[in-house]
Design a protein around this motif. Structure first.
Motif, mmCIF file in Angstrom:
data_model
loop_
_atom_site.group_PDB
_atom_site.id
_atom_site.type_symbol
_atom_site.label_atom_id
_atom_site.label_comp_id
_atom_site.label_asym_id
_atom_site.label_seq_id
_atom_site.Cartn_x
_atom_site.Cartn_y
_atom_site.Cartn_z
ATOM 1 N N UNK A 1 -4.142 2.143 -3.694
ATOM 2 C CA UNK A 1 -4.997 1.256 -4.484
ATOM 3 C C UNK A 1 -4.648 -0.209 -4.375
ATOM 4 N N UNK A 2 -3.400 -0.520 -3.929
ATOM 5 C CA UNK A 2 -2.974 -1.919 -3.872
ATOM 6 C C UNK A 2 -2.145 -2.191 -2.620
ATOM 7 N N UNK A 3 -2.769 -2.126 -1.451
ATOM 8 C CA UNK A 3 -2.028 -2.424 -0.222
ATOM 9 C C UNK A 3 -1.897 -3.944 -0.021
ATOM 10 N N UNK A 4 -0.830 -4.418 0.697
ATOM 11 C CA UNK A 4 0.286 -3.604 1.192
ATOM 12 C C UNK A 4 1.388 -3.455 0.154
ATOM 13 N N UNK A 5 1.683 -4.506 -0.627
ATOM 14 C CA UNK A 5 2.679 -4.515 -1.695
ATOM 15 C C UNK A 5 2.514 -5.825 -2.435
ATOM 16 N N UNK A 6 3.095 -5.889 -3.642
ATOM 17 C CA UNK A 6 2.985 -7.128 -4.420
ATOM 18 C C UNK A 6 4.117 -8.064 -4.029
ATOM 19 N N UNK A 7 3.761 -9.270 -3.624
ATOM 20 C CA UNK A 7 4.725 -10.296 -3.222
ATOM 21 C C UNK A 7 4.575 -11.482 -4.169
ATOM 22 N N UNK A 8 5.667 -11.808 -4.857
ATOM 23 C CA UNK A 8 5.658 -12.923 -5.807
ATOM 24 C C UNK A 8 6.247 -14.151 -5.134
ATOM 25 N N UNK A 9 5.498 -15.255 -5.217
ATOM 26 C CA UNK A 9 6.011 -16.486 -4.629
ATOM 27 C C UNK A 9 7.262 -16.911 -5.399
ATOM 28 N N UNK B 1 14.655 -3.309 7.260
ATOM 29 C CA UNK B 1 13.983 -4.201 8.202
ATOM 30 C C UNK B 1 13.442 -3.480 9.431
ATOM 31 N N UNK B 2 14.114 -2.433 9.960
ATOM 32 C CA UNK B 2 13.548 -1.752 11.135
ATOM 33 C C UNK B 2 12.175 -1.125 10.899
ATOM 34 N N UNK B 3 11.781 -0.942 9.628
ATOM 35 C CA UNK B 3 10.449 -0.407 9.343
ATOM 36 C C UNK B 3 9.357 -1.435 9.606
ATOM 37 N N UNK B 4 9.718 -2.720 9.600
ATOM 38 C CA UNK B 4 8.771 -3.817 9.862
ATOM 39 C C UNK B 4 7.518 -3.713 8.999
ATOM 40 N N UNK B 5 7.713 -3.410 7.705
ATOM 41 C CA UNK B 5 6.551 -3.235 6.830
ATOM 42 C C UNK B 5 6.963 -3.355 5.377
ATOM 43 N N UNK B 6 6.329 -4.280 4.648
ATOM 44 C CA UNK B 6 6.585 -4.343 3.218
ATOM 45 C C UNK B 6 5.915 -3.179 2.501
ATOM 46 N N UNK B 7 4.852 -2.630 3.080
ATOM 47 C CA UNK B 7 4.241 -1.428 2.507
ATOM 48 C C UNK B 7 5.228 -0.271 2.548
ATOM 49 N N UNK C 1 8.048 -8.511 8.704
ATOM 50 C CA UNK C 1 6.990 -7.512 8.568
ATOM 51 C C UNK C 1 5.631 -8.146 8.845
ATOM 52 N N UNK C 2 4.937 -7.690 9.873
ATOM 53 C CA UNK C 2 3.608 -8.244 10.173
ATOM 54 C C UNK C 2 2.590 -8.014 9.068
ATOM 55 N N UNK C 3 2.834 -7.024 8.192
ATOM 56 C CA UNK C 3 1.833 -6.736 7.156
ATOM 57 C C UNK C 3 2.027 -7.577 5.897
ATOM 58 N N UNK C 4 2.924 -8.564 5.939
ATOM 59 C CA UNK C 4 3.029 -9.485 4.800
ATOM 60 C C UNK C 4 1.715 -10.242 4.673
ATOM 61 N N UNK C 5 1.066 -10.044 3.551
ATOM 62 C CA UNK C 5 -0.238 -10.669 3.351
ATOM 63 C C UNK C 5 -0.710 -10.458 1.931
#
Length: 470
Positions: free
Chosen positions: A28-36, A68-74, A352-356
């Motif tokens: 329901x909330x991809x990829x993850x919540x990132x707080x500035x 880090x080897x997962x390369x994904x914040x999700x 992680x390329x999916x940071x967005x």
């Protein structure tokens, strides 16, 4: 495995449902919540491991570095959801191990496994989920056996040391465990070797980190913000006519700036600490000196404000504190864009390329938005859990004291925050579950916090049979 599931069938259903609701959060909330601020600082330190000078020790960045080897914040969020489930498993396992009724052990896991606050933090790049797991794991190690051995003391100490490097409030828990262990050992007239083992395991890693911190920032410390935080706490009551600070601290007196919460003084550009040359954190030692003088001069005012802010946790409807925050019910429709700054691009490239931008996806988000109102642990229920855990202190002293420390500690050193209440909940629920155990009163004294017995378990069984036969 099938035999294990059959013996704990209700809990197996609870775990299945907990995994299901977490799957809805991930979808329901991809990829993850990132707080500035927080999230990006943690990720930046993870790429270039170093002691951050102010607020964030290296514990959580080490965790992010390992993933880090997962390369994904999700993927990081998924791992954190699994850690949240593992925390519930530990609460249940310890409660059953200490003979709590099945209903009490199952009930103790529900707030942590299904509370909307836990779900949101597990889905965010924040240190809280790892911190809660480490705290519960350390308590589980201590409580697992009635006889605390050196290996268990060593493991518990290391876990709490790491927890402190995730969130520095963990240092208060180290003190709590040392006090409870000392009382138990003195009452049982046992040697202090388990206590010394725990103390060494808990403090040596912190000393090593403090030395590393000192090589970068010139002072032996774990954090460079403790003084500023405590100073902000005193700004809700400080009266310099009573404090009478020396000349070098007088500039830290209230200057007429008023905020709606103590923590806001740390960030308000016109607060006294931010007007000092170099800014707030460059004056951490001075701020600490002022704060300690303020507390010594006005102890009742300090205690009153700590108690008043802590009481916010027990209100039925969550109250924003400060007003700009969202205290609960954070699942919503929308899209949460990230600032277009070089750091974001660097982290997207190197971590992680999916940071967005996180976005809501129907129908999963729709379900969670409705679900969160029923899943929130209301303040009076939390109060009832804490009261229940206090009813049998000889069995529940350690987890209950840890829960109260986690609840009151952040308020005492800075301010109340609904996010900071969450770590206290699983521990408080564990204490309440242990209080539900029914044992003959003759054996209650042997259960001092559930550990450090002076006899072997087999001797306790023999005594229990004798009591029943009498």
């Amino acid at each position: 495995m099938l035999s294990l599931l059959s013996r704990h069938r209700p809990f197996a259903v609870i775990i299945a449902l907990a995994l299901l609701v977490r799957a809805a959060v991930v979808l329901g909330y991809p990829p993850a919540r990132l707080y500035w601020g927080d999230s990006f600082s943690y990720l930046d330190i993870a790429l270039d491991l170093r002691p951050e000078p102010t607020l964030r020790p290296v514990g959580y960045p080490l965790f992010l570095r390992a993933l880090a080897p997962l390369h994904s914040v999700a993927a990081v969020a998924v791992v954190q959801h699994l850690i949240g489930v593992a925390t519930g498993v530990l609460v249940y396992a310890v409660a059953r191990r200490r003979s709590a009724p099945a209903w009490a052990a199952n009930a103790a896991t529900l707030p942590g496994l299904f509370g909307e606050g836990f779900l949101r933090l597990e889905h965010a790049i924040l240190a809280d989920t790892l911190f809660v797991f480490l705290i519960v794991a350390a308590l589980a190690v201590v409580l697992w056996r009635t006889d605390l051995g050196h290996r268990a003391a060593l493991a518990a100490g290391v876990l709490l040391a790491y927890a402190t490097l995730v969130r520095t409030i963990g240092v208060l828990l180290i003190g709590v465990v040392i006090v409870v262990l000392t009382v138990a050992l003195l009452l049982r007239r046992r040697g202090l070797r388990p206590l010394l083992t725990f103390a060494a395991a808990a403090t040596l890693p912190l000393a090593c980190y403090a030395a590393w911190y000192g090589t970068h920032h010139g002072r032996f410390a774990v954090s460079g913000a403790d003084g500023v935080m405590l100073w902000a706490r005193t700004m809700t009551f400080a009266d310099c006519a009573k404090i009478r600070p020396p000349a070098d601290l007088a500039a830290l007196c209230p200057n007429g700036t008023v905020t709606d919460a103590a923590s806001e003084y740390v960030w308000h550009p016109e607060s006294a600490v931010n007007l000092l040359p170099g800014g707030a954190f460059a004056n951490n030692d001075r701020a600490r000196g002022f704060a300690l003088r303020a507390i010594a001069a006005q102890p009742l005012d300090y205690l009153w404000h700590v108690a008043k802010d802590t009481s916010i946790a027990f209100r039925w409807t969550p109250e924003p504190h400060p007003d700009r925050t969202t205290p609960a019910f954070g699942f919503a429709h929308g899209r949460w864009d990230l600032p277009g700054v070089p750091l974001v691009e660097r982290l997207r490239r190197d971590y992680a390329p999916d940071i967005g931008a996180m976005r809501s996806v129907s129908p999963y988000a729709d379900l969670l938005i409705a679900y969160q109102y029923a899943a929130h642990l209301r303040g009076p229920v939390l109060l009832a859990v804490l009261v229940a855990g206090a009813l049998r202190p000889r069995r529940t002293l350690l987890p209950w004291a840890a829960a109260m420390t986690l609840l009151v500690g952040p308020v005492a050193v800075l301010d109340f925050d609904h996010r900071y209440v969450l770590p206290a909940i699983p521990v408080a629920c564990l204490a309440a579950a242990l209080a539900a155990v029914r044992r003959p009163t003759q054996l209650a004294f042997t259960e001092m916090s559930g550990f450090i017995a002076s006899r072997k378990p087999s001797q306790d069984v023999a005594r229990l049979k004798a009591v029943k036969g009498a």
